[in-house]
Design a protein around this motif. Structure first.
Motif, PDB file in Angstrom:
ATOM      1  N   ARG A  65      -0.585  -6.484  -4.297  1.00  0.00           N
ATOM      2  CA  ARG A  65       0.705  -5.698  -3.124  1.00  0.00           C
ATOM      3  C   ARG A  65      -0.305  -4.761  -1.895  1.00  0.00           C
ATOM      4  NH1 ARG A  65       3.357  -2.943  -7.131  1.00  0.00           N
ATOM      5  NH2 ARG A  65       4.998  -3.566  -7.318  1.00  0.00           N
ATOM      6  N   ALA A  66      -2.239  -5.025  -2.037  1.00  0.00           N
ATOM      7  CA  ALA A  66      -2.743  -4.732  -1.591  1.00  0.00           C
ATOM      8  C   ALA A  66      -2.898  -5.538  -0.932  1.00  0.00           C
ATOM      9  CB  ALA A  66      -4.218  -4.610  -1.942  1.00  0.00           C
ATOM     10  N   ALA A  67      -3.630  -6.771  -1.327  1.00  0.00           N
ATOM     11  CA  ALA A  67      -4.009  -8.302  -0.560  1.00  0.00           C
ATOM     12  C   ALA A  67      -3.135  -9.393   0.457  1.00  0.00           C
ATOM     13  CB  ALA A  67      -4.665  -9.355  -1.087  1.00  0.00           C
ATOM     14  N   SER A  68      -1.683  -8.712   0.053  1.00  0.00           N
ATOM     15  CA  SER A  68      -0.153  -9.477   0.877  1.00  0.00           C
ATOM     16  C   SER A  68       0.275  -8.730   2.188  1.00  0.00           C
ATOM     17  CB  SER A  68       0.496  -9.329  -0.093  1.00  0.00           C
ATOM     18  OG  SER A  68       1.420 -10.471   0.300  1.00  0.00           O
ATOM     19  N   ASP A  69      -0.848  -6.798   1.630  1.00  0.00           N
ATOM     20  CA  ASP A  69      -0.115  -6.727   2.518  1.00  0.00           C
ATOM     21  C   ASP A  69      -0.912  -6.618   3.925  1.00  0.00           C
ATOM     22  OD1 ASP A  69       1.347  -3.376   0.733  1.00  0.00           O
ATOM     23  OD2 ASP A  69       2.033  -5.259   1.487  1.00  0.00           O
ATOM     24  N   LEU A  70      -1.708  -6.889   3.294  1.00  0.00           N
ATOM     25  CA  LEU A  70      -3.341  -6.761   4.505  1.00  0.00           C
ATOM     26  C   LEU A  70      -3.299  -7.990   5.075  1.00  0.00           C
ATOM     27  CD1 LEU A  70      -5.834  -5.219   5.785  1.00  0.00           C
ATOM     28  CD2 LEU A  70      -7.317  -5.840   4.021  1.00  0.00           C
ATOM     29  N   TRP A 220       8.846 -10.770  -4.081  1.00  0.00           N
ATOM     30  CA  TRP A 220       8.434 -10.311  -5.003  1.00  0.00           C
ATOM     31  C   TRP A 220       8.731  -8.768  -5.169  1.00  0.00           C
ATOM     32  CZ3 TRP A 220       4.240  -6.732  -3.709  1.00  0.00           C
ATOM     33  CH2 TRP A 220       3.796  -7.170  -3.177  1.00  0.00           C
ATOM     34  N   THR A 221       9.343  -8.521  -4.072  1.00  0.00           N
ATOM     35  CA  THR A 221       9.355  -6.942  -3.810  1.00  0.00           C
ATOM     36  C   THR A 221      10.992  -6.460  -3.924  1.00  0.00           C
ATOM     37  OG1 THR A 221       9.487  -7.192  -1.297  1.00  0.00           O
ATOM     38  CG2 THR A 221       7.344  -6.510  -2.440  1.00  0.00           C
ATOM     39  N   ARG A 222      11.495  -7.459  -3.892  1.00  0.00           N
ATOM     40  CA  ARG A 222      13.069  -8.223  -4.750  1.00  0.00           C
ATOM     41  C   ARG A 222      14.298  -7.383  -3.170  1.00  0.00           C
ATOM     42  NH1 ARG A 222      14.150  -5.345 -10.185  1.00  0.00           N
ATOM     43  NH2 ARG A 222      16.373  -6.600  -9.564  1.00  0.00           N
ATOM     44  N   PRO A 223      13.620  -7.702  -2.026  1.00  0.00           N
ATOM     45  CA  PRO A 223      14.465  -6.994  -0.761  1.00  0.00           C
ATOM     46  C   PRO A 223      15.374  -6.694  -0.625  1.00  0.00           C
ATOM     47  CG  PRO A 223      13.333  -8.548  -0.026  1.00  0.00           C
ATOM     48  CD  PRO A 223      12.967  -8.567  -1.500  1.00  0.00           C
TER      49      PRO A 223
END
Length: 284
Positions: A65-70, A220-223
């Motif tokens: 999540r951290a890598a993807s968000d950045l 992958w966050t299942r939105p």
């Protein structure tokens, strides 16, 4: 911004700021790297590789999540992080599926692609390849392109030594080629998008183009299937590479989104797998 970054920006200008930003992806991924999976993969033998404890493949975790968000906030460089590819190189749109193969979701994805007569690119994880070689053969037999996605989805892989990176990528290539003899592996995708110069360089030595993306619905966050489809169909441009997942967790919403998504995209674009022979895979 700290003084070292101010100094770098002053010397290198905007290019230095962007490059520095991508180094932050490595730092975040390294500090929040995945710990342990919640779903073990059954081991099977696949050729002359040294024995070791069987790794596990996990659903997306805080390191991802951290890598993807950045990466999402910064946006990719025109040429991609450290030169990784973010476009298909043509007007065709490329759907890519990460983290498989998975015995539940990969066959469903393959069936939907077959029904729509669409070919895609599958970025597969070594431990899953070893556990489900028949699915790798099915992917290849349907004319899809295979991409190396590391042996055990190690977000910190790019921070390891060149020798360790080489061993990981080589082992994964061997597993893929054992499952689908003769297949070309022209691409590598770094888990979590946590690219480094070292991992891009080693992939290049193995004849693989580093493969990033331009459109990420964060499935992958299942939105929800509607959100996944809407983000992709509204974000795609000619040549876009789309990031999706057919494994690594509950992918029912991704599968549900595929039919309406592809139906909409095909009204405006040509959908195609990335050319398998783009790179020259080398297995030492």
């Amino acid at each position: 911004m700290s003084r070292p970054w101010i100094a770098i920006a002053a010397v290198l200008g905007v290019g230095g700021i962007v490059a520095g930003s991508y180094l932050l992806v490595d730092a975040v991924a390294d500090s929040r790297a995945p710990r342990q999976s919640t779903a073990a993969v059954a081991p099977t033998a696949t050729g002359p590789v040294p024995p070791e404890p069987t790794p596990t493949v996990r659903a997306a975790d805080p390191g991802d999540r951290a890598a993807s968000d950045l990466v999402r906030r910064l946006g990719p460089e025109p040429g991609g992080p450290f030169g990784a590819r973010i476009t298909s190189g043509s007007a065709q749109v490329a759907l890519t599926f990460d983290d498989g193969p998975d015995p539940r979701y990969t066959p469903q994805v393959l069936a939907l692609l077959r029904r729509q007569q669409v070919r895609a690119t599958f970025c597969v994880v070594g431990v899953n390849v070893r556990a489900h070689p028949e699915l790798v053969r099915a992917i290849a037999d349907d004319g899809h392109t295979l991409c190396n996605h590391s042996w055990s989805h190690d977000v910190r892989l790019g921070r390891r030594s060149p020798a360790a990176i080489m061993a990981d990528l080589t082992r994964t290539n061997r597993a893929i080629q054992a499952a689908a003899p003769g297949v070309e592996i022209g691409y590598f995708r770094q888990p979590g998008g946590a690219w480094t110069r070292a991992v891009v360089a080693v992939a290049g030595r193995l004849g693989m183009t580093s493969l990033h993306w331009a459109v990420d619905p964060r499935d992958w966050t299942r939105p929800g299937s509607g959100t996944i489809s809407r983000v992709v169909t509204s974000g795609v441009r000619p040549g876009s590479i789309v990031l999706l997942h057919d494994a690594g967790g509950d992918r029912r919403e991704t599968v549900k989104a595929l039919h309406p998504m592809m139906t909409s995209l095909r009204q405006r674009f040509s959908l195609s797998a990335l050319p398998a022979g783009n790179g020259r895979s080398v297995t030492p």
